[in-house]
Design a protein around this motif. Structure first.
Motif, PDB file in Angstrom:
ATOM      1  N   PHE A  93       0.824  -1.201   0.000  1.00  0.00           N
ATOM      2  CA  PHE A  93       0.000   0.000   0.000  1.00  0.00           C
ATOM      3  C   PHE A  93       0.863   1.258   0.000  1.00  0.00           C
ATOM      4  CE2 PHE A  93      -1.983   3.417   2.457  1.00  0.00           C
ATOM      5  CZ  PHE A  93      -2.996   3.753   1.579  1.00  0.00           C
ATOM      6  N   THR A  94       1.900   1.281   0.830  1.00  0.00           N
ATOM      7  CA  THR A  94       2.769   2.458   0.905  1.00  0.00           C
ATOM      8  C   THR A  94       3.425   2.751  -0.438  1.00  0.00           C
ATOM      9  OG1 THR A  94       3.202   2.012   3.232  1.00  0.00           O
ATOM     10  CG2 THR A  94       4.752   3.449   2.100  1.00  0.00           C
ATOM     11  N   GLY A 116      -6.005   2.781  -7.800  1.00  0.00           N
ATOM     12  CA  GLY A 116      -6.917   1.640  -7.697  1.00  0.00           C
ATOM     13  C   GLY A 116      -6.210   0.396  -7.209  1.00  0.00           C
ATOM     14  N   LEU A 117      -4.970   0.196  -7.636  1.00  0.00           N
ATOM     15  CA  LEU A 117      -4.183  -0.933  -7.126  1.00  0.00           C
ATOM     16  C   LEU A 117      -3.876  -0.760  -5.640  1.00  0.00           C
ATOM     17  CD1 LEU A 117      -1.726  -1.486 -10.108  1.00  0.00           C
ATOM     18  CD2 LEU A 117      -3.676  -2.911  -9.458  1.00  0.00           C
ATOM     19  N   ALA A 118      -3.626   0.489  -5.224  1.00  0.00           N
ATOM     20  CA  ALA A 118      -3.409   0.748  -3.795  1.00  0.00           C
ATOM     21  C   ALA A 118      -4.657   0.405  -2.998  1.00  0.00           C
ATOM     22  CB  ALA A 118      -3.013   2.209  -3.578  1.00  0.00           C
ATOM     23  N   LEU A 119      -5.812   0.751  -3.541  1.00  0.00           N
ATOM     24  CA  LEU A 119      -7.067   0.391  -2.877  1.00  0.00           C
ATOM     25  C   LEU A 119      -7.231  -1.121  -2.833  1.00  0.00           C
ATOM     26  CD1 LEU A 119      -9.802   1.089  -1.629  1.00  0.00           C
ATOM     27  CD2 LEU A 119     -10.714   1.218  -3.941  1.00  0.00           C
ATOM     28  N   GLY A 120      -6.792  -1.812  -3.893  1.00  0.00           N
ATOM     29  CA  GLY A 120      -6.870  -3.265  -3.899  1.00  0.00           C
ATOM     30  C   GLY A 120      -5.976  -3.910  -2.864  1.00  0.00           C
ATOM     31  N   SER A 121      -4.905  -3.223  -2.481  1.00  0.00           N
ATOM     32  CA  SER A 121      -4.008  -3.805  -1.488  1.00  0.00           C
ATOM     33  C   SER A 121      -4.434  -3.485  -0.063  1.00  0.00           C
ATOM     34  CB  SER A 121      -2.564  -3.335  -1.713  1.00  0.00           C
ATOM     35  OG  SER A 121      -2.456  -1.964  -1.452  1.00  0.00           O
ATOM     36  N   ALA A 154     -10.673  -0.353  -9.192  1.00  0.00           N
ATOM     37  CA  ALA A 154     -11.305  -0.792  -7.949  1.00  0.00           C
ATOM     38  C   ALA A 154     -12.435  -1.779  -8.220  1.00  0.00           C
ATOM     39  CB  ALA A 154     -11.831   0.418  -7.174  1.00  0.00           C
ATOM     40  N   VAL A 155     -13.210  -1.555  -9.261  1.00  0.00           N
ATOM     41  CA  VAL A 155     -14.293  -2.483  -9.611  1.00  0.00           C
ATOM     42  C   VAL A 155     -13.709  -3.832 -10.034  1.00  0.00           C
ATOM     43  CG1 VAL A 155     -16.092  -2.934 -11.329  1.00  0.00           C
ATOM     44  CG2 VAL A 155     -16.003  -0.740 -10.157  1.00  0.00           C
ATOM     45  N   LEU A 156     -12.624  -3.804 -10.783  1.00  0.00           N
ATOM     46  CA  LEU A 156     -11.982  -5.062 -11.178  1.00  0.00           C
ATOM     47  C   LEU A 156     -11.425  -5.805  -9.972  1.00  0.00           C
ATOM     48  CD1 LEU A 156     -10.093  -4.006 -14.420  1.00  0.00           C
ATOM     49  CD2 LEU A 156     -12.093  -5.469 -14.234  1.00  0.00           C
ATOM     50  N   CYS A 157     -10.920  -5.069  -8.994  1.00  0.00           N
ATOM     51  CA  CYS A 157     -10.324  -5.701  -7.815  1.00  0.00           C
ATOM     52  C   CYS A 157     -11.371  -6.285  -6.884  1.00  0.00           C
ATOM     53  CB  CYS A 157      -9.478  -4.690  -7.039  1.00  0.00           C
ATOM     54  SG  CYS A 157      -7.933  -4.285  -7.834  1.00  0.00           S
TER      55      CYS A 157
END
Length: 168
Positions: A93-94, A116-121, A154-157
């Motif tokens: 995330f960081t 969005g990848l950060a939100l996924g993590s 985010a929707v994909l994650c």
């Protein structure tokens, strides 16, 4: 996710007691670690390797965005060294959070994707759209581009039945 897949460990179905609230989550974590078909050393190695990979990404982003001093401070910070060597989502995330902030000036769409990848993590990635909003008050088109990329990733994650961005 990806580290477990690299180790060859499939995510087992949660025990009935965990879903109903009778088994503590940390107990399930210990059962997963020590009673898996893959040895615990292998699982921990791949989990920690993913953290160190994210540490390398963070150092590269800081060198490109902040310069040599930012790189030196981060590379020798005992807090970062301690946390990135653990098998947790904090390091990923960081690194993704800082990368999204660094990409904002270059490409809002890329910043939205990385956000969005950060939100996924980690769920605290939800703060990134607010940061994009305040950073781009004068450039509404950039904010909308970043937000649309953020929402798409985010929707994909977070599709129902999936655990994070990585396929099971």
């Amino acid at each position: 996710g990806a580290a477990l897949a690299a180790a060859g460990a499939g995510a087992p179905n949660p025990p009935v007691g965990l879903v109903s609230g009778r088994v503590e989550p940390h107990v399930f974590g210990q059962l997963f670690l020590f009673y898996n078909r893959v040895p615990p050393e292998t699982l921990l190695f791949w989990g920690r390797a993913a953290g160190l990979l994210f540490f390398a990404v963070l150092l590269i982003v800081l060198r490109l965005w902040g310069g040599v001093f930012a790189l030196a401070f981060a590379a020798f910070d005992p807090n970062l060294l301690a946390h990135f060597s653990l098998a947790t989502t904090d390091g990923g995330f960081t690194a993704l959070f800082i990368a999204a902030l660094a990409l904002w000036e270059v490409s809002p769409a890329a910043a939205g994707i990385v956000g969005g990848l950060a939100l996924g993590s980690k769920a605290t990635g939800m703060i990134l759209p607010l940061i994009f909003l305040f950073a781009g008050r004068a450039r509404m088109k950039s904010v909308l581009t970043a937000w649309s990329a953020f929402v798409a990733v985010a929707v994909l994650c977070f599709q129902p039945g999936r655990q994070g961005c990585c396929p099971p």
